[in-house]
Design an enzyme around this catalytic site. Structure first.
Site, PDB file in Angstrom:
ATOM      1  N   CYS A 110       0.649  -1.129  -0.113  1.00 39.70           N
ATOM      2  CA  CYS A 110      -0.194   0.069   0.002  1.00 39.70           C
ATOM      3  C   CYS A 110       0.801   1.226  -0.236  1.00 39.70           C
ATOM      4  CB  CYS A 110      -0.775   0.069   1.233  1.00 39.70           C
ATOM      5  SG  CYS A 110      -2.376   1.275   1.028  1.00 39.70           S
ATOM      6  N   HIS A 130      -0.389   1.243  -3.365  1.00 43.21           N
ATOM      7  CA  HIS A 130      -1.731   1.558  -3.333  1.00 43.21           C
ATOM      8  C   HIS A 130      -1.707   2.792  -4.565  1.00 43.21           C
ATOM      9  CE1 HIS A 130      -5.684   3.607  -2.424  1.00 43.21           C
ATOM     10  NE2 HIS A 130      -6.096   2.503  -1.883  1.00 43.21           N
TER      11      HIS A 130
END
Length: 193
Positions: A110, A130
């Site tokens: 992420c 992400h």
């Protein structure tokens, strides 16, 4: 025994921290968590879950000793936690000690992939993160939108929905495909993640 160090800060994503920790233990990897810049004995994760780490980065051995003691380093995402990692000199020192070192694995998921850049590490050619932090990485790395990207000793992943695949990929890289299959079986893992 293979050992993994997992960092956590306030605002780290619960799933991205707990899933690797859990999967590593199932695989027989000794998992140790360390809090980064916590004001209490626990981290308040991104969805409000309180997680008590095993130790803090301040209590860890010197960075060179860490790189000898541990085989795997994992940084979970969650934007506030990732910002803490990026701003922590200790975390950046730890990353530099592990990154590109023979036999070590660095896992970022992420928004935590931004810590690779914050630490000034450009050995890997490709990574993912992400989508919300993609623009921070595209000028320095070959950015991929695959769910998991493995480049040398760096394993990067997209977000909470890829946490299980991320953890299993690290297990396979550390201990082999047979160990990954052994872990997947009792978890009743779907053939499609």
């Amino acid at each position: 025994m293979t050992k993994a160090l997992l960092l956590i800060a306030n605002g780290s994503e619960e799933i991205e921290f707990v899933t690797p920790y859990d999967v590593f233990v199932r695989a027989g990897i000794q998992a140790v968590s360390a809090g980064v810049e916590l004001t209490e004995h626990w981290a308040v994760a991104s969805r409000g879950v309180k997680i008590v780490p095993d130790t803090t980065v301040q209590e860890l051995p010197p960075v060179d000793a860490l790189a000898e003691e541990y085989d795997i380093l994992v940084l979970p995402g969650g934007a506030p936690g990732a910002k803490t990692f990026c701003g922590s000199e200790k975390v950046k020192e730890i990353l530099r000690a592990f990154y590109g070192k023979e036999g070590k694995i660095v896992g970022t998921i992420c928004a935590a992939s931004t810590a690779i850049k914050a630490a000034g590490l450009h050995y890997s050619k490709s990574l993912t993160s992400h989508p919300s932090v993609k623009d921070e990485l595209t000028s320095d790395y070959e950015y991929k939108e695959d769910r998991i990207v493995v480049d040398g000793n760096l394993v990067s992943s997209r977000g909470p929905g890829t946490a299980l695949l991320f953890a299993l990929t690290i297990v396979e890289k550390a201990l082999g495909a047979e160990k990954r299959k052994e872990v997947e079986g009792p978890m009743v893992l779907s053939s499609v993640l």
